[in-house]
Enzyme design. Structure first.
Site, PDB file in Angstrom:
ATOM      1  N   THR A  22      27.271  47.371  42.512  1.00  0.00           N
ATOM      2  CA  THR A  22      28.597  46.741  42.453  1.00  0.00           C
ATOM      3  C   THR A  22      29.028  46.458  41.018  1.00  0.00           C
ATOM      4  O   THR A  22      28.179  46.249  40.137  1.00  0.00           O
ATOM      5  CB  THR A  22      28.566  45.409  43.246  1.00  0.00           C
ATOM      6  OG1 THR A  22      29.680  44.604  42.888  1.00  0.00           O
ATOM      7  CG2 THR A  22      27.308  44.597  42.949  1.00  0.00           C
ATOM      8  N   ASP A  23      30.339  46.415  40.816  1.00  0.00           N
ATOM      9  CA  ASP A  23      30.862  46.040  39.487  1.00  0.00           C
ATOM     10  C   ASP A  23      30.509  44.595  39.133  1.00  0.00           C
ATOM     11  O   ASP A  23      30.611  44.191  37.971  1.00  0.00           O
ATOM     12  CB  ASP A  23      32.384  46.262  39.407  1.00  0.00           C
ATOM     13  CG  ASP A  23      33.197  45.478  40.443  1.00  0.00           C
ATOM     14  OD1 ASP A  23      32.603  44.740  41.253  1.00  0.00           O
ATOM     15  OD2 ASP A  23      34.443  45.626  40.430  1.00  0.00           O
ATOM     16  N   GLU A  24      30.081  43.803  40.137  1.00  0.00           N
ATOM     17  CA  GLU A  24      29.818  42.384  39.870  1.00  0.00           C
ATOM     18  C   GLU A  24      28.605  42.174  38.975  1.00  0.00           C
ATOM     19  O   GLU A  24      28.435  41.103  38.402  1.00  0.00           O
ATOM     20  CB  GLU A  24      29.684  41.618  41.192  1.00  0.00           C
ATOM     21  CG  GLU A  24      30.921  41.815  42.054  1.00  0.00           C
ATOM     22  CD  GLU A  24      31.095  40.810  43.179  1.00  0.00           C
ATOM     23  OE1 GLU A  24      30.536  39.712  43.091  1.00  0.00           O
ATOM     24  OE2 GLU A  24      31.814  41.150  44.129  1.00  0.00           O
ATOM     25  N   TYR A  28      24.636  36.369  44.564  1.00  0.00           N
ATOM     26  CA  TYR A  28      24.818  37.738  45.053  1.00  0.00           C
ATOM     27  C   TYR A  28      24.688  38.735  43.913  1.00  0.00           C
ATOM     28  O   TYR A  28      23.878  39.666  43.965  1.00  0.00           O
ATOM     29  CB  TYR A  28      26.188  37.886  45.743  1.00  0.00           C
ATOM     30  CG  TYR A  28      26.615  39.334  45.943  1.00  0.00           C
ATOM     31  CD1 TYR A  28      25.877  40.192  46.763  1.00  0.00           C
ATOM     32  CD2 TYR A  28      27.747  39.844  45.307  1.00  0.00           C
ATOM     33  CE1 TYR A  28      26.251  41.521  46.942  1.00  0.00           C
ATOM     34  CE2 TYR A  28      28.133  41.166  45.487  1.00  0.00           C
ATOM     35  CZ  TYR A  28      27.384  42.000  46.295  1.00  0.00           C
ATOM     36  OH  TYR A  28      27.762  43.318  46.463  1.00  0.00           O
ATOM     37  N   LYS A  31      21.854  41.659  43.199  1.00  0.00           N
ATOM     38  CA  LYS A  31      22.176  43.091  43.064  1.00  0.00           C
ATOM     39  C   LYS A  31      21.690  43.605  41.709  1.00  0.00           C
ATOM     40  O   LYS A  31      21.209  44.739  41.593  1.00  0.00           O
ATOM     41  CB  LYS A  31      23.685  43.327  43.212  1.00  0.00           C
ATOM     42  CG  LYS A  31      24.247  43.093  44.604  1.00  0.00           C
ATOM     43  CD  LYS A  31      23.682  44.039  45.661  1.00  0.00           C
ATOM     44  CE  LYS A  31      24.152  45.469  45.511  1.00  0.00           C
ATOM     45  NZ  LYS A  31      23.605  46.329  46.600  1.00  0.00           N
TER      46      LYS A  31
HETATM   47  P1  NAD Z   1      28.163  44.731  54.805  1.00  0.00           P
HETATM   48  O1  NAD Z   1      27.775  43.304  54.641  1.00  0.00           O
HETATM   49  O2  NAD Z   1      29.351  45.091  55.610  1.00  0.00           O
HETATM   50  O3  NAD Z   1      26.929  45.548  55.435  1.00  0.00           O
HETATM   51  C1  NAD Z   1      25.604  45.370  55.037  1.00  0.00           C
HETATM   52  C2  NAD Z   1      24.717  46.080  56.060  1.00  0.00           C
HETATM   53  O4  NAD Z   1      23.351  45.934  55.653  1.00  0.00           O
HETATM   54  C3  NAD Z   1      24.822  45.515  57.471  1.00  0.00           C
HETATM   55  O5  NAD Z   1      24.883  46.559  58.403  1.00  0.00           O
HETATM   56  C4  NAD Z   1      23.542  44.711  57.625  1.00  0.00           C
HETATM   57  O6  NAD Z   1      23.098  44.619  58.984  1.00  0.00           O
HETATM   58  C5  NAD Z   1      22.593  45.524  56.774  1.00  0.00           C
HETATM   59  N1  NAD Z   1      21.436  44.739  56.284  1.00  0.00           N
HETATM   60  C6  NAD Z   1      21.469  43.528  55.662  1.00  0.00           C
HETATM   61  N2  NAD Z   1      20.219  43.113  55.376  1.00  0.00           N
HETATM   62  C7  NAD Z   1      19.389  44.120  55.792  1.00  0.00           C
HETATM   63  C8  NAD Z   1      17.979  44.307  55.752  1.00  0.00           C
HETATM   64  N3  NAD Z   1      17.179  43.369  55.227  1.00  0.00           N
HETATM   65  N4  NAD Z   1      17.465  45.444  56.256  1.00  0.00           N
HETATM   66  C9  NAD Z   1      18.265  46.387  56.817  1.00  0.00           C
HETATM   67  N5  NAD Z   1      19.603  46.266  56.888  1.00  0.00           N
HETATM   68  C10 NAD Z   1      20.154  45.139  56.379  1.00  0.00           C
HETATM   69  O7  NAD Z   1      28.247  45.283  53.331  1.00  0.00           O
HETATM   70  P2  NAD Z   1      29.166  46.423  52.666  1.00  0.00           P
HETATM   71  O8  NAD Z   1      30.408  45.786  52.186  1.00  0.00           O
HETATM   72  O9  NAD Z   1      29.242  47.591  53.550  1.00  0.00           O
HETATM   73  O10 NAD Z   1      28.288  46.763  51.385  1.00  0.00           O
HETATM   74  C11 NAD Z   1      27.352  47.827  51.405  1.00  0.00           C
HETATM   75  C12 NAD Z   1      26.712  47.954  50.039  1.00  0.00           C
HETATM   76  O11 NAD Z   1      27.718  48.193  49.059  1.00  0.00           O
HETATM   77  C13 NAD Z   1      25.980  46.697  49.574  1.00  0.00           C
HETATM   78  O12 NAD Z   1      24.821  47.103  48.889  1.00  0.00           O
HETATM   79  C14 NAD Z   1      26.956  46.040  48.618  1.00  0.00           C
HETATM   80  O13 NAD Z   1      26.289  45.266  47.661  1.00  0.00           O
HETATM   81  C15 NAD Z   1      27.632  47.248  48.022  1.00  0.00           C
HETATM   82  N6  NAD Z   1      28.994  47.044  47.532  1.00  0.00           N
HETATM   83  C16 NAD Z   1      29.934  46.478  48.336  1.00  0.00           C
HETATM   84  C17 NAD Z   1      31.243  46.334  47.873  1.00  0.00           C
HETATM   85  C18 NAD Z   1      32.325  45.757  48.740  1.00  0.00           C
HETATM   86  O14 NAD Z   1      33.425  45.514  48.250  1.00  0.00           O
HETATM   87  N7  NAD Z   1      32.121  45.539  50.013  1.00  0.00           N
HETATM   88  C19 NAD Z   1      31.569  46.755  46.573  1.00  0.00           C
HETATM   89  C20 NAD Z   1      30.581  47.346  45.782  1.00  0.00           C
HETATM   90  C21 NAD Z   1      29.294  47.492  46.275  1.00  0.00           C
HETATM   91  P1  TYD Z   2      35.800  38.700  48.183  1.00  0.00           P
HETATM   92  O1  TYD Z   2      36.471  39.569  49.198  1.00  0.00           O
HETATM   93  O2  TYD Z   2      34.892  37.616  48.662  1.00  0.00           O
HETATM   94  O3  TYD Z   2      35.054  39.675  47.168  1.00  0.00           O
HETATM   95  P2  TYD Z   2      34.341  39.330  45.738  1.00  0.00           P
HETATM   96  O4  TYD Z   2      34.265  37.871  45.556  1.00  0.00           O
HETATM   97  O5  TYD Z   2      32.990  39.934  45.946  1.00  0.00           O
HETATM   98  O6  TYD Z   2      35.172  40.014  44.711  1.00  0.00           O
HETATM   99  O7  TYD Z   2      36.909  38.004  47.292  1.00  0.00           O
HETATM  100  C1  TYD Z   2      37.836  38.782  46.561  1.00  0.00           C
HETATM  101  C2  TYD Z   2      38.701  37.842  45.745  1.00  0.00           C
HETATM  102  O8  TYD Z   2      39.449  36.996  46.645  1.00  0.00           O
HETATM  103  C3  TYD Z   2      37.894  36.911  44.880  1.00  0.00           C
HETATM  104  O9  TYD Z   2      38.610  36.694  43.657  1.00  0.00           O
HETATM  105  C4  TYD Z   2      37.838  35.613  45.679  1.00  0.00           C
HETATM  106  C5  TYD Z   2      39.174  35.620  46.406  1.00  0.00           C
HETATM  107  N1  TYD Z   2      39.170  34.938  47.722  1.00  0.00           N
HETATM  108  C6  TYD Z   2      40.134  33.976  48.013  1.00  0.00           C
HETATM  109  O10 TYD Z   2      41.012  33.663  47.190  1.00  0.00           O
HETATM  110  N2  TYD Z   2      40.108  33.375  49.230  1.00  0.00           N
HETATM  111  C7  TYD Z   2      39.168  33.669  50.173  1.00  0.00           C
HETATM  112  O11 TYD Z   2      39.184  33.063  51.269  1.00  0.00           O
HETATM  113  C8  TYD Z   2      38.187  34.675  49.858  1.00  0.00           C
HETATM  114  C9  TYD Z   2      37.132  35.055  50.862  1.00  0.00           C
HETATM  115  C10 TYD Z   2      38.235  35.275  48.619  1.00  0.00           C
END
Ligand code: NAD
Ligand code: TYD
Length: 341
Positions: free
Chosen positions: A128-130, A152, A156
């Site tokens: 992630t970019d985070e 988080y 990561k």
């Molecule tokens: P999500 O929370 O929707 O899904 C996570 C999945 O992992 C779920 O299916 C969960 O059951 C599974 N999981 C969790 N713990 C586990 C374990 N111990 N063993 C096996 N499975 C497990 O997440 P997402 O948004 O689809 O993110 C997927 C990946 O992408 C993550 O690694 C996240 O850090 C990364 N990512 C997400 C975003 C975003 O905006 N959502 C952005 C950049 C990177």
């Molecule tokens: P989020 O979807 O939780 O992703 P991340 O924090 O990983 O970027 O949040 C996206 C942005 O929205 C972040 O700046 C926090 C803000 N946010 C709110 O303002 N209200 C909310 O209820 C949530 C969940 C997030």
């Protein structure tokens, strides 16, 4: 690379990637390996099971459980692991960091050990970019210092560093992608865009943290999936690639697009107490991945609108989640006091 183990494949991005890969590559076999936490849902993969039953298998398992990981790799003759499995929500990591460290760091280590033991062709880490921390000016490039500021993003970062350590120490064939905020179908409605879209549909307040001027690069999930695909096929081993649109919206701009799409008034916006340690801005330089021939097909604004429409048209998916006790108790813990203040 033909037999993929996709960990976390029942989650948001993972399930979109599974569908994408099975549609695109008719000779690939995919095993989804997922613990099915609150975020992992079999209904995210229902159509995949129906459409690709001969090239798809599901294993319920934890990535921290080395025995089950190894048995799955052996049974299905896996040659590639793509690790999407993680605890993913910043707000939950502030409530309960332990599971983040366990899954995102230790779980990554278990998967790397399996990659090493069975001499797999590739291990790909979804990051992630985070991990760069907040970027008040300019854009993060892949060689920038890592400065995570939430449990988080720190977890990561630990995972990323372990992947790079296995490359340096044993030459494991690894790659990493660092994506910006993904949005699209099947995202659990705790993340901001699905939360705001579904609240707007229900005429409920949209809780904007602080002044709402924080900036995020909201990318459409299938653009991210294409970026991962390009890195899997054209990326160099040991390398990291940023994936995002390369532009940002403020949270207020994003919220206005959600409300305009649903057709609800801006009076639903409610500024609430900010998230502790809230990163002000993430911004990616995506030129390295563009150099491999990839480009995104949606701007942030297009991605927000398209995602909001999906939630308007797919109440069957999110309504049971939001009506469930698990979600209601999370929502109360996270928002009740904030919304009352
Ligand atoms: P999500 O929370 O929707 O899904 C996570 C999945 O992992 C779920 O299916 C969960 O059951 C599974 N999981 C969790 N713990 C586990 C374990 N111990 N063993 C096996 N499975 C497990 O997440 P997402 O948004 O689809 O993110 C997927 C990946 O992408 C993550 O690694 C996240 O850090 C990364 N990512 C997400 C975003 C975003 O905006 N959502 C952005 C950049 C990177
Ligand atoms: P989020 O979807 O939780 O992703 P991340 O924090 O990983 O970027 O949040 C996206 C942005 O929205 C972040 O700046 C926090 C803000 N946010 C709110 O303002 N209200 C909310 O209820 C949530 C969940 C997030």
């Amino acid at each position: 690379m033909h037999r993929l183990m996709i960990t976390g494949g029942a989650g948001f991005i993972g399930s979109n990637f599974v569908r994408y890969v099975l549609e695109k590559y008719s000779d690939y076999f995919v095993v989804v390996y997922d613990k099915l936490t609150y975020a992992g849902r079999m209904e995210n993969l229902q159509d995949v099971e129906d459409d690709f039953s001969s090239r798809y298998a599901f294993v319920k398992g934890d990535i921290c459980d080395a025995l089950t990981v190894e048995a799955t790799v052996q049974k299905y003759e896996i040659d590639t692991i793509i690790n999407f499995a993680a605890e993913t929500h910043v707000d939950r990591s502030l409530m309960e960091p332990g599971s983040f460290i366990q899954t995102d760091v230790y779980g990554t280590f278990v998967l790397l050990e399996a990659t090493k033991k069975f001499h797999l062709e590739r291990y790909h880490q979804i990051s992630t970019d985070e991990v760069y921390g907040q970027v008040l000016a300019g854009r993060s490039t892949e060689s920038d210092i890592l400065d995570p500021r939430s449990p988080y993003s720190a977890s990561k970062t630990g995972g990323d560093l372990m992947v790079l350590a296995y490359y340096a120490s044993w030459g494991l064939p690894v790659t990493i992608t660092r994506g910006s905020n993904n949005i699209g179908p099947y995202q659990y409605p705790e993340k901001v865009v699905p939360l705001f879209a579904t609240n707007a549909i229900d005429d409920q307040p949209l809780p904007v943290y602080g002044d709402g001027k924080q900036m995020r690069d909201y990318q459409y999930v299938l653009d991210h999936c294409e970026g991962i695909d390009v890195v899997l096929h054209k990326g160099e081993l040991g390398e990291i690639y940023n994936v995002g649109t390369g532009e940002e919206l403020t949270n207020l701009e994003m919220t206005q697009i959600v409300l305009a799409t649903v057709g609800k008034p801006e009076s639903l916006i409610k500024h609430v107490e900010d998230r502790p340690g809230h990163d002000r801005r993430y911004a990616l330089d995506v030129s390295k991945l563009r150099g491999l021939g990839w480009e995104p097909h949606h701007t942030c604004a297009q991605a927000v609108e398209k995602t909001t429409r999906w939630y308007m048209e797919n109440e069957w998916w999110w309504r049971p989640i939001k009506n469930g006790d698990l979600y209601k108790s999370y929502y109360a813990q996270q928002y009740e006091k904030r919304l009352r203040a």
